[in-house]
Design a protein around this motif. Structure first.
Motif, PDB file in Angstrom:
ATOM      1  N   ALA A  15      -3.190  45.231 -61.559  1.00 25.00           N
ATOM      2  CA  ALA A  15      -1.875  44.760 -61.880  1.00 25.00           C
ATOM      3  C   ALA A  15      -0.873  45.458 -60.774  1.00 25.00           C
ATOM      4  O   ALA A  15       0.097  44.648 -60.546  1.00 25.00           O
ATOM      5  N   THR A  16      -1.067  46.653 -60.294  1.00 26.47           N
ATOM      6  CA  THR A  16      -0.090  47.125 -59.418  1.00 26.47           C
ATOM      7  C   THR A  16      -0.248  46.477 -58.180  1.00 26.47           C
ATOM      8  O   THR A  16       0.787  46.003 -57.438  1.00 26.47           O
ATOM      9  N   THR A  17      -1.550  46.164 -57.708  1.00 27.43           N
ATOM     10  CA  THR A  17      -1.471  45.436 -56.506  1.00 27.43           C
ATOM     11  C   THR A  17      -0.609  43.920 -56.434  1.00 27.43           C
ATOM     12  O   THR A  17      -0.153  43.702 -55.887  1.00 27.43           O
ATOM     13  N   PHE A  18      -1.106  43.272 -57.530  1.00 27.48           N
ATOM     14  CA  PHE A  18      -0.450  42.101 -57.836  1.00 27.48           C
ATOM     15  C   PHE A  18       0.973  42.126 -58.022  1.00 27.48           C
ATOM     16  O   PHE A  18       1.598  41.236 -57.205  1.00 27.48           O
ATOM     17  N   VAL A  19       1.551  42.896 -58.718  1.00 25.84           N
ATOM     18  CA  VAL A  19       3.015  43.050 -58.815  1.00 25.84           C
ATOM     19  C   VAL A  19       3.631  43.418 -57.425  1.00 25.84           C
ATOM     20  O   VAL A  19       4.561  42.972 -57.052  1.00 25.84           O
ATOM     21  N   PHE A  20       3.148  44.578 -56.942  1.00 27.54           N
ATOM     22  CA  PHE A  20       3.877  45.210 -55.821  1.00 27.54           C
ATOM     23  C   PHE A  20       3.618  44.378 -54.506  1.00 27.54           C
ATOM     24  O   PHE A  20       4.621  44.232 -53.819  1.00 27.54           O
ATOM     25  N   GLY A  21       2.557  43.990 -54.380  1.00 26.80           N
ATOM     26  CA  GLY A  21       2.226  43.034 -53.263  1.00 26.80           C
ATOM     27  C   GLY A  21       2.805  41.840 -53.215  1.00 26.80           C
ATOM     28  O   GLY A  21       3.475  41.121 -52.289  1.00 26.80           O
ATOM     29  N   GLY A  22       2.990  41.034 -54.618  1.00 26.41           N
ATOM     30  CA  GLY A  22       3.345  39.662 -54.692  1.00 26.41           C
ATOM     31  C   GLY A  22       4.835  39.703 -54.843  1.00 26.41           C
ATOM     32  O   GLY A  22       5.481  38.643 -54.382  1.00 26.41           O
ATOM     33  N   PHE A  23       5.261  40.351 -55.940  1.00 28.47           N
ATOM     34  CA  PHE A  23       6.523  40.170 -56.379  1.00 28.47           C
ATOM     35  C   PHE A  23       7.614  41.388 -55.857  1.00 28.47           C
ATOM     36  O   PHE A  23       8.856  40.959 -55.848  1.00 28.47           O
ATOM     37  N   MET A  24       7.139  42.607 -55.685  1.00 23.85           N
ATOM     38  CA  MET A  24       8.080  43.450 -55.637  1.00 23.85           C
ATOM     39  C   MET A  24       8.477  44.015 -54.069  1.00 23.85           C
ATOM     40  O   MET A  24       9.025  44.716 -53.447  1.00 23.85           O
ATOM     41  N   ARG A  25       7.225  43.614 -53.118  1.00 21.56           N
ATOM     42  CA  ARG A  25       7.155  44.011 -51.725  1.00 21.56           C
ATOM     43  C   ARG A  25       8.118  45.046 -51.155  1.00 21.56           C
ATOM     44  O   ARG A  25       7.961  45.921 -51.360  1.00 21.56           O
ATOM     45  N   GLU A  26       9.332  44.421 -50.723  1.00 15.79           N
ATOM     46  CA  GLU A  26      10.430  45.369 -50.081  1.00 15.79           C
ATOM     47  C   GLU A  26      10.902  46.422 -51.088  1.00 15.79           C
ATOM     48  O   GLU A  26      11.558  47.418 -50.870  1.00 15.79           O
ATOM     49  N   GLN A  27      11.047  45.872 -52.289  1.00 11.30           N
ATOM     50  CA  GLN A  27      11.726  46.901 -53.196  1.00 11.30           C
ATOM     51  C   GLN A  27      11.038  47.971 -53.560  1.00 11.30           C
ATOM     52  O   GLN A  27      11.647  49.187 -54.114  1.00 11.30           O
ATOM     53  N   VAL A  28       9.531  47.868 -53.559  1.00 12.40           N
ATOM     54  CA  VAL A  28       8.694  49.239 -53.438  1.00 12.40           C
ATOM     55  C   VAL A  28       9.244  50.201 -52.375  1.00 12.40           C
ATOM     56  O   VAL A  28       9.462  51.314 -52.417  1.00 12.40           O
TER      57      VAL A  28
END
Lengths: 287, 468
Positions: B196-209
């Motif tokens: 879940a974290t990989t999918f969300v952080f890598g796919g949708f939140m990218r620079e926001q992280v």
């Protein structure tokens, strides 16, 4: 509310806060950040409804789920007791005199006995079982009533000098203050001191020796070696329950002692008595 | 207070493909780091019977950490603490010398985001196609592309979460168990959380992280100073920017290549920014353009801000070594090396058998009926070897103080099973005539000897005599 200020550089409104000339921009939060915050607030509210949370005057709210750490501990205890059932049955049936020290059952008995000891026995005998004045040290191999496991178990089960158990260990030294004159007590004390000490008054001890043989040897033996059948302490060794100096000895002879231990067989389960017996036996002085 | 919105929707970023030496370096680093991550648990290492044969294994159940030939026990956790401190100091060192190279090249967020963008580009096309798709209607083609992309991301995310659990138990066994659904629930939960974290952080939140969640950009400023080498725009060369036909004098033709390739969506020409992860993709993009218009490379470059005055004046920058070797980096390196050497030393001096001796202090001594004084010690013996060993326990002053092992009669030899710690109570007795029985404290050394191998270990402690 102060009037809106726009930062020249970025064209973004500022909050009006300024530190050393640096002004804070009033940039909006990201949407997901805000959502996360709201979700946390909702979660927190649900949590305090579901679980015990709000402190009240006495106690706290119970929570819809009926969860409590106390209940969890109770469940854990039931769980552990169920797991230990076989070992408990084995320990109740076991012959403690032949229990091998490296066996699982022995380890279980020592662990269980240790916890019983710390809860019930340490108040008098000390958490390390070293005893105190008037309370025997259980770590050495000097025993009033015998140090093999059956004697230890009997002492624990029935106690010492209590009236609640007919089988209690009972020894009663007369108070020689009513029988002896003061000089006679002094002489007996000197003789008793001579049994374990190298420095004593030979003449006085000679007088005391006769008094001892007539009055004390019946229980303590001719050489003061004591008798575990009678609970008479060995007077010729280095260990003194109440102290081995002249004043304390005189006090003991004059008024006698009456140390009491409860009959634990009435308060503890059979398995706990057996466990604590194994524990005490394994403390280092077991015979 | 204002009519501004309370929240801001995420600004989508469509980084354009770029090629160049930094991009190539990043591909190599991505391949190496992902390779290490995915393959490490599958390396085997023969430790003999009874011990796991996985080269890198965090064995939570039996509290062991295996790293090739090194085996860490819980009481040696200082190795892990030391490595973490070294990692922190290493981060300080690299940041003070080279800025946010960690962020730009090796941070997992960067590596996986790079991978996710690569997948996105394969499926949806490069920047312009992706912008068109983003703005377009949700027709069948858009759904097809989006679902393909999300599905591929999900596969990568599962592989990422899946690889993590292999570090904690025997990998081949776990893989079989995972596939036939008999693995421990904790394994599935870990995989699910990391997926879940990989999918969300890598796919949708990218620079926001990087901007909102990561604390590092906020403290990195404390690690950097004007001598730090970082990605910057040579404004004095580029300005006044504009197209050639507009008769602007600077080298920057305002082609926006640097902005279009930036995964953080910033314009490096605006100066140093918190969002910049110094991934150097803008350098590659700009160098490409400079080549095309026949200008020297390096309009955007790795430079130190302290060189700006010299460069403005047309002088060459200070030598690279001089900027990197400065008190700050030297001190970081010194502390880092000192901890590293200390850990290495600790690693080489430790023995296969170990003992700790804790004197029982309750009571400090036990008087025996014959006047002898006995002390009790809790001795923990660790056998780190892969087979059972027989240990012999002795004292330096054997003839004065007598030693006895509880529950073992006169036996002084102990069998310690493979890879196990045992606790043994040891009684040490001084006879009444021994000076130790009436001396307050006497120094004492307890020896443990492996009877079959020539290994000895000892621990000093004290003997408490009878207080007069």
């Amino acid at each position: 509310m102060s009037e809106r200020k726009i930062d020249d550089e970025t064209g973004v409104e500022t909050t009006g806060h300024s530190w050393d000339g640096i002004e804070e921009l009033n940039n909006p939060l990201p949407r997901w950040w805000l959502w996360t915050l709201y979700a946390c607030i909702v979660w927190a509210m649900c949590y305090t409804i579901a679980y015990p949370a709000w402190p009240m005057i006495s106690g706290a709210t119970q929570g819809m789920l009926g969860f409590s750490t106390r209940g969890q501990v109770a469940a854990d205890i039931v769980d552990h007791e169920a797991k230990n059932e076989a070992l408990v049955a084995e320990l109740v049936a076991a012959d403690l005199t032949t229990l091998p020290p490296s066996s699982d059952l022995h380890r279980y008995a020592v662990a269980r006995g240790g916890s019983v000891f710390r809860a019930q026995c340490s108040q008098c005998h000390g958490s390390g079982a070293a005893g105190a004045v008037g309370y025997p040290n259980l770590l050495d191999n000097d025993w009033l009533w015998g140090g093999d496991i059956e004697n230890i178990s009997a002492t624990i089960t029935h106690g010492v000098r209590n009236d609640t158990d007919l089988d209690a260990r009972y020894s009663e030294m007369p108070a020689y203050g009513d029988i002896f004159a003061e000089e006679e007590i002094e002489a007996v004390v000197e003789f008793v001191a001579s049994l374990s000490s190298t420095e004593f008054d030979t003449d006085l001890a000679q007088v005391g020796s006769e008094l001892f043989l007539d009055n004390c040897a019946a229980c303590h033996g001719d050489e003061g070696l004591g008798d575990q059948m009678l609970g008479a302490p060995n007077l010729a060794d280095a260990i003194w329950l109440y102290g081995g100096d002249r004043d304390t000895l005189a006090e003991t002879v004059t008024n006698a002692r009456f140390g009491v231990m409860p009959a634990w067989g009435q308060r503890l389960s059979d398995v706990d008595v057996r466990a604590v017996s194994v524990y005490v036996h394994a403390l280092g002085g077991g015979e | 207070m204002s009519d501004r919105p309370l929240y801001a929707p995420q600004e989508p970023i469509f980084p354009r493909r770029v090629s160049g030496k930094f991009r190539n370096l990043k591909w190599v680093i991505m391949a190496v780091t992902l390779g290490i991550y995915y393959l490490t648990p599958w390396i085997r290492w023969d430790r003999g019977p009874n011990l796991p044969d996985q080269a890198v294994l965090v064995d939570m159940a039996s509290r062991r950490f295996y790293f090739f030939w090194i085996e860490i026990w819980p009481h040696e956790f200082y190795f892990v603490a030391g490595l973490l401190i070294m990692a922190g100091l290493g981060l300080f060192l690299f940041t003070s010398a080279l800025g946010r190279v960690w962020c730009g090249y090796t941070c997992p967020q960067t590596v996986w985001t790079d991978l996710f963008i690569l997948v996105e580009r394969w499926i949806e096309g490069d920047r312009n196609a992706r912008v068109r798709l983003y703005r377009g209607k949700w027709d069948v083609r858009k759904w097809r592309l989006r679902l393909t992309k999300w599905f591929t991301w999900l596969l990568i995310a599962i592989a990422t979460g899946g690889a993590w659990v292999f570090y904690f138990t025997d990998a081949p066994t776990l893989l079989v168990n995972l596939l036939n659904f008999t693995a421990h629930p904790a394994a599935y939960m870990t995989i699910a959380a990391l997926t879940a974290t990989t999918f969300v952080f890598g796919g949708f939140m990218r620079e926001q992280v990087c901007i909102y969640m990561c604390p590092w950009p906020r403290i990195q400023a404390a690690m950097m100073d004007p001598d730090t080498i970082t990605v910057a725009y040579r404004e004095w060369r580029g300005e006044e920017r504009g197209k050639k036909h507009e008769n602007k004098s600077g080298d920057c033709i305002d082609c926006m290549a640097c902005v279009n390739v930036c995964p953080m969506g910033i314009d490096i020409r605006d100066g140093q920014q918190m969002e910049c992860i110094t991934c150097a993709l803008c350098i590659d993009a700009c160098d490409d353009v400079m080549d095309k218009i026949g200008k020297p490379r390096g309009l955007i470059d790795y430079i130190a801000l302290s060189d700006e005055p010299a460069e403005r004046a047309g002088e060459p920058p200070a030598p690279l070594l001089k900027k990197i070797l400065r008190p700050r980096t030297i001190i970081y390196t010194a502390i880092w090396s000192a901890i590293g050497l200390a850990l290495l030393y600790a690693l080489f001096v430790r023995s296969d058998i170990e003992l700790t001796v804790s004197p029982v202090r309750n009571p400090t001594y036990v008087l025996q009926p014959d006047g002898a004084v006995r002390n009790i010690y809790d001795v923990r013996l660790r056998n780190k070897a892969g087979d059972d060993r027989v240990f012999h326990i002795s004292l330096t002053s054997d003839e004065i103080l007598r030693i006895e092992l509880e529950g073992r009669g006169g036996q002084r030899n102990l069998v310690v099973p493979a890879d196990t710690t045992i606790l043994q109570r040891v009684y040490v007795t001084a006879r009444p005539q021994d000076p130790a029985s009436s001396t307050d404290t006497t120094a004492l050394r307890l020896w443990v000897e492996d009877v079959d191998a020539d290994i000895r270990a000892s621990q000093s402690t004290t003997f408490n005599g009878r207080v007069q």
